[in-house]
Design an enzyme around this catalytic site. Structure first.
Site, PDB file in Angstrom:
ATOM      1  N   THR A 172       0.820  -1.226   0.000  1.00  0.00           N
ATOM      2  CA  THR A 172       0.000   0.000   0.000  1.00  0.00           C
ATOM      3  C   THR A 172       0.842   1.258   0.000  1.00  0.00           C
ATOM      4  OG1 THR A 172      -1.805  -1.105   1.125  1.00  0.00           O
ATOM      5  CG2 THR A 172      -1.740   1.263   1.347  1.00  0.00           C
ATOM      6  N   THR A 194       1.658  -4.611   4.191  1.00  0.00           N
ATOM      7  CA  THR A 194       1.494  -4.973   5.605  1.00  0.00           C
ATOM      8  C   THR A 194       0.873  -6.360   5.794  1.00  0.00           C
ATOM      9  OG1 THR A 194      -0.662  -3.891   5.664  1.00  0.00           O
ATOM     10  CG2 THR A 194       1.235  -2.587   6.384  1.00  0.00           C
TER      11      THR A 194
HETATM   12  N1  ASN Z   1      -2.776  -5.303   0.710  1.00  0.00           N
HETATM   13  C1  ASN Z   1      -1.676  -4.457   1.130  1.00  0.00           C
HETATM   14  C2  ASN Z   1      -0.406  -5.284   1.065  1.00  0.00           C
HETATM   15  O1  ASN Z   1      -0.158  -6.055   1.944  1.00  0.00           O
HETATM   16  C3  ASN Z   1      -1.933  -3.911   2.501  1.00  0.00           C
HETATM   17  C4  ASN Z   1      -0.960  -2.852   2.969  1.00  0.00           C
HETATM   18  O2  ASN Z   1       0.164  -2.778   2.550  1.00  0.00           O
HETATM   19  N2  ASN Z   1      -1.382  -2.003   3.907  1.00  0.00           N
HETATM   20  O3  ASN Z   1       0.332  -5.207   0.104  1.00  0.00           O
END
Ligand code: ASN
Length: 360
Positions: free
Chosen positions: A32, A107
């Site tokens: 993200t 994340t």
């Molecule tokens: N879907 C994203 C990922 O893990 C979530 C994030 O980075 N906050 O790439």
């Protein structure tokens, strides 16, 4: 074979010739932190060039910064053990040239990746700090810049007097805490405080200042870095729930060729005592499956034999996972089974603390 990926020098306040300025490598994998919406209004990763322009603060840093962009930028839900091996190899390749590393990562699976890298990078003597964001860079109220700036500060940190590396560990920095890579768990999908340090105190806290808890940080290793290059992928997680049937247990434990399984049990490592369940585990043991008993509880530890409902597990040969997280347990299985060692040695490694993942 690792592709020859180019490094891009980022403009900062440090001159390239200033050899006293810490030299840091950012490995950008996606997530993200660097996402924008596509035509269908779904978030997808974008190139760092755009990301860089949205973080003018980077230009004020007193570090020499280089960027390595992975060939495939991914939402971390798509991460695979092959990506972890590639990251480990890349860090190994550039290890001598940099003072610290920051991995920009999604994340969702960051805790798995940080645990995997902790195992793959044995005798790590420099910081490898994972970070990312909940809101993409460039959006108002994004947490991307703040997380990256602090992760870089941690990667550059030295002990004030001795000038030795402050955090020779794989860590996850997110929101306001630095967590050991083998202790991180994503606990939030909406709030900024997305990660928790499970069964171990945070290694550092970021408020107005950055405070390190030196006594909880691993000391510098005595031996040089060893980058491991194998992970066993024939592993599984079997999470117990009241009402689980023999067919479900058999379907997982009976996967052809399965070598290791994390058994997510209740409380302090307890499981049903139904004869069919114990017989299923016994058959799996006879087939040579390594089973690691990990609690579904977020805090506390597995103590096989404390209750009648866990006593048989120990006698069946199931290995108690102490206070390990599922993320660290599954990657530890992949790592240890990937070594191709004899049974006794494999059991020994699975039972002992390798990278601060358990409190023995
Ligand atoms: N879907 C994203 C990922 O893990 C979530 C994030 O980075 N906050 O790439």
């Amino acid at each position: 074979m690792l592709p020859d990926l180019p490094l891009l020098t980022l403009a900062t306040a440090a001159e390239a010739t200033d050899l006293a300025a810490p030299r840091l490598l950012i490995l950008y994998t996606g997530g993200t932190v660097g996402m924008a919406v596509n035509r269908r209004q779904e978030l997808v990763p974008m190139h760092f060039g755009k990301l860089d322009r949205k973080m003018p603060e980077l230009r004020q840093l007193p570090y020499r910064l280089e960027l390595l962009t992975l060939p495939q930028l991914i939402d971390s839900s798509n991460v695979t053990p092959a990506d972890w091996l590639q990251l480990a190899q890349l860090i190994g390749r550039h290890y001598a040239d940099f003072d610290g590393f920051v991995v920009l990562h999604g994340t969702d699976t960051m805790a798995y990746s940080a645990a995997a890298l902790s195992f793959l990078l044995e005798c790590l003597g420099k910081p490898v700090v994972f970070t990312g964001a909940q809101v993409p860079v460039g959006r108002t109220r994004s947490d991307a810049t703040r997380n990256l700036l602090t992760a870089l500060e941690i990667a550059a940190a030295r002990h004030p007097l001795a000038r030795t590396v402050r955090v020779p560990e794989v860590g996850v920095f997110f929101n306001d805490i630095l967590i050991r890579g083998t202790r991180a768990k994503k606990v939030e999908s909406q709030q900024f405080a997305a990660f928790k340090s499970e069964n171990y105190p945070p290694l550092a806290r970021a408020g107005i200042g950055l405070t390190f808890t030196d006594k909880d940080i691993r000391p510098l290793p005595a031996s040089p870095l060893k980058v491991h290059a194998r992970l066993e992928e024939k592993v599984a997680v079997l999470r117990l729930f009241p009402g689980i049937t023999e067919a479900v247990v058999e379907a997982i434990l009976g996967v052809p060729g399965l070598r290791g399984c994390v058994l997510e049990t209740y409380g302090s490592g307890n499981a049903p005592t139904a004869p069919w369940f114990l017989a299923s585990l016994a058959r799996a043991q006879q087939r040579g499956l390594f089973v690691l008993n990990v609690s579904q509880c977020e805090e506390g530890r597995v103590v096989q034999g404390h209750y009648e409902t866990s006593a048989r597990l120990a006698s069946l040969g199931i290995i108690g996972g102490d206070d390990i997280t599922t993320e660290a347990a599954i990657t530890k299985l992949m790592f240890v089974l990937g070594q191709g060692l004899a049974e006794a040695e494999t059991r020994q490694l699975l039972s002992q603390d390798l990278r601060g993942e358990i409190t023995p």
